[in-house]
Design a protein around this motif. Structure first.
Motif, short mmCIF file in Angstrom:
data_model
loop_
_atom_site.label_atom_id
_atom_site.label_comp_id
_atom_site.label_asym_id
_atom_site.label_seq_id
_atom_site.Cartn_x
_atom_site.Cartn_y
_atom_site.Cartn_z
N PHE A 54 -30.99 7.99 -46.22
CA PHE A 54 -29.59 7.86 -45.83
C PHE A 54 -29.45 6.91 -44.64
O PHE A 54 -28.59 6.02 -44.64
CB PHE A 54 -29.03 9.23 -45.47
CG PHE A 54 -27.57 9.23 -45.11
CD1 PHE A 54 -26.60 9.39 -46.09
CD2 PHE A 54 -27.16 9.05 -43.79
CE1 PHE A 54 -25.25 9.38 -45.76
CE2 PHE A 54 -25.82 9.03 -43.46
CZ PHE A 54 -24.86 9.20 -44.44
N ASN A 55 -30.30 7.08 -43.64
CA ASN A 55 -30.22 6.23 -42.44
C ASN A 55 -30.56 4.78 -42.77
O ASN A 55 -29.90 3.85 -42.27
CB ASN A 55 -31.16 6.76 -41.36
CG ASN A 55 -30.67 8.07 -40.77
OD1 ASN A 55 -29.47 8.32 -40.69
ND2 ASN A 55 -31.59 8.93 -40.36
N LEU A 56 -31.58 4.57 -43.60
CA LEU A 56 -31.95 3.21 -43.97
C LEU A 56 -30.85 2.54 -44.77
O LEU A 56 -30.54 1.35 -44.56
CB LEU A 56 -33.25 3.22 -44.79
CG LEU A 56 -34.53 3.54 -44.02
CD1 LEU A 56 -35.71 3.69 -44.97
CD2 LEU A 56 -34.83 2.46 -42.99
N THR A 57 -30.23 3.30 -45.68
CA THR A 57 -29.14 2.74 -46.48
C THR A 57 -27.94 2.43 -45.60
O THR A 57 -27.29 1.39 -45.76
CB THR A 57 -28.74 3.72 -47.59
OG1 THR A 57 -29.89 4.06 -48.37
CG2 THR A 57 -27.69 3.11 -48.51
N ALA A 101 -28.37 3.41 -52.31
CA ALA A 101 -29.73 3.44 -51.74
C ALA A 101 -30.66 2.57 -52.57
O ALA A 101 -31.49 1.82 -52.02
CB ALA A 101 -30.24 4.88 -51.69
N GLN A 102 -30.54 2.66 -53.89
CA GLN A 102 -31.37 1.83 -54.76
C GLN A 102 -31.04 0.35 -54.57
O GLN A 102 -31.94 -0.49 -54.50
CB GLN A 102 -31.16 2.24 -56.22
CG GLN A 102 -32.11 1.55 -57.18
CD GLN A 102 -31.89 2.01 -58.61
OE1 GLN A 102 -30.79 1.92 -59.14
NE2 GLN A 102 -32.94 2.51 -59.24
N ARG A 103 -29.76 0.06 -54.46
CA ARG A 103 -29.33 -1.33 -54.26
C ARG A 103 -29.87 -1.87 -52.93
O ARG A 103 -30.38 -3.00 -52.85
CB ARG A 103 -27.80 -1.40 -54.28
CG ARG A 103 -27.22 -2.79 -54.11
CD ARG A 103 -25.72 -2.71 -53.95
NE ARG A 103 -25.12 -4.02 -53.79
CZ ARG A 103 -24.57 -4.72 -54.77
NH1 ARG A 103 -24.56 -4.23 -56.00
NH2 ARG A 103 -24.04 -5.90 -54.55
N GLN A 111 -33.66 -5.20 -49.72
CA GLN A 111 -34.64 -5.35 -48.64
C GLN A 111 -36.00 -5.79 -49.16
O GLN A 111 -36.74 -6.51 -48.48
CB GLN A 111 -34.77 -4.03 -47.88
CG GLN A 111 -33.50 -3.63 -47.13
CD GLN A 111 -33.64 -2.30 -46.41
OE1 GLN A 111 -34.72 -1.93 -45.96
NE2 GLN A 111 -32.55 -1.55 -46.32
N ALA A 112 -36.35 -5.36 -50.39
CA ALA A 112 -37.67 -5.69 -50.93
C ALA A 112 -37.70 -7.07 -51.58
O ALA A 112 -38.76 -7.69 -51.65
CB ALA A 112 -38.08 -4.64 -51.96
#
Length: 253
Positions: A40-43, A99-101, A106-107
């Motif tokens: 959640f925080n990363l997204t 989150a997947q998006r 990022q990758a």
């Protein structure tokens, strides 16, 4: 009449074993919530639209659910738990998609991203061999064997990866016979496939082999050997120094 040949009942757990099982379950739940919190925080940090979309779609779903149940039942209290449940489900769906998006965004473009995606997100009956060919610049070709046939997935600089794909395709064709061989380069450049669309691309490929043929082909291709090019385990972090990573790859190769 005595029973013979029956299966014995499983032994009852002792008090210590039951306590250990409960502790393991609690730890697993805590780990799940911790992972969700991190995601959640990363997204939230990587996707500025995440929170607005989460709130807007959840509220709209709750309002629509409330109105529909109110219209069917005439009760003002009955729709509340139903609307809350619909809002929670909607929030989870939005969270999962964003989150997947964010993860793909990022990758994308990082060395090892395509191999990581294939290992973590691949769906269906596929046999994956990572980094069957590569360079010290962290270009790589991954081999997939599945119902469509053979798929060679390249990642890295296009002018180098095309040569790797051609070489690997030539090697594979000696063993695969008439089996269809597909090749694709994952990246953001022209004639390249975006990382987020790789799974969809694989799902759209036609079915050409049976499950038995897939297993037999995978065994024949195993004669070519497994991974031959050292690659990072997952996308290379954006802050990592490419020179250091390349030096580590040269040492392993």
């Amino acid at each position: 009449m005595a029973k013979t040949g029956g299966s014995s009942k499983p032994a009852k757990l002792t008090r210590v074993e039951k306590k250990g099982a409960r502790t393991a379950k609690r730890q697993a739940r805590r780990e799940t919530w911790r992972n969700m919190g991190q995601a959640f925080n990363l997204t939230r940090k990587g996707d500025p639209r995440f929170l607005p979309y989460l709130i807007i779609f959840s509220v709209l779903a709750m309002a629509l659910a409330y109105v529909l149940v109110l219209w069917f039942t005439g009760s003002t209290l009955l729709p509340i738990p139903f609307a809350a449940m619909i809002g929670l489900v909607t929030a989870m769906l939005v969270f999962s998609r964003r989150a997947q998006r964010s993860m793909f965004t990022q990758a994308e473009g990082q060395p090892g991203a395509a191999g990581w995606m294939l290992q973590q997100q691949l769906k269906g009956d596929w046999r994956l061999t990572q980094a069957v060919a590569g360079t010290t610049q962290l270009d790589a070709v991954h081999r997939l064997v599945g119902r469509p046939g053979i798929v060679l997935v390249g990642e890295g600089a296009q002018h180098r990866v095309r040569g790797l794909l051609a070489q690997e395709k030539k090697k594979v064709s000696r063993i695969s016979g008439d089996t269809p061989i597909y090749d694709v380069i994952v990246g953001t450049g022209e004639d390249e496939l975006r990382l987020a669309k790789l799974s969809r691309y694989l799902l759209k490929l036609p079915t050409n082999l049976s499950k038995e043929q897939v297993s037999a082909l995978d065994k024949r291709l195993a004669a070519l050997g497994g991974a031959r090019a050292p690659m990072p385990q997952g996308p290379l972090p954006q802050g990592a120094k490419m020179r250091n990573m390349q030096r580590a790859v040269r040492r392993k190769s």
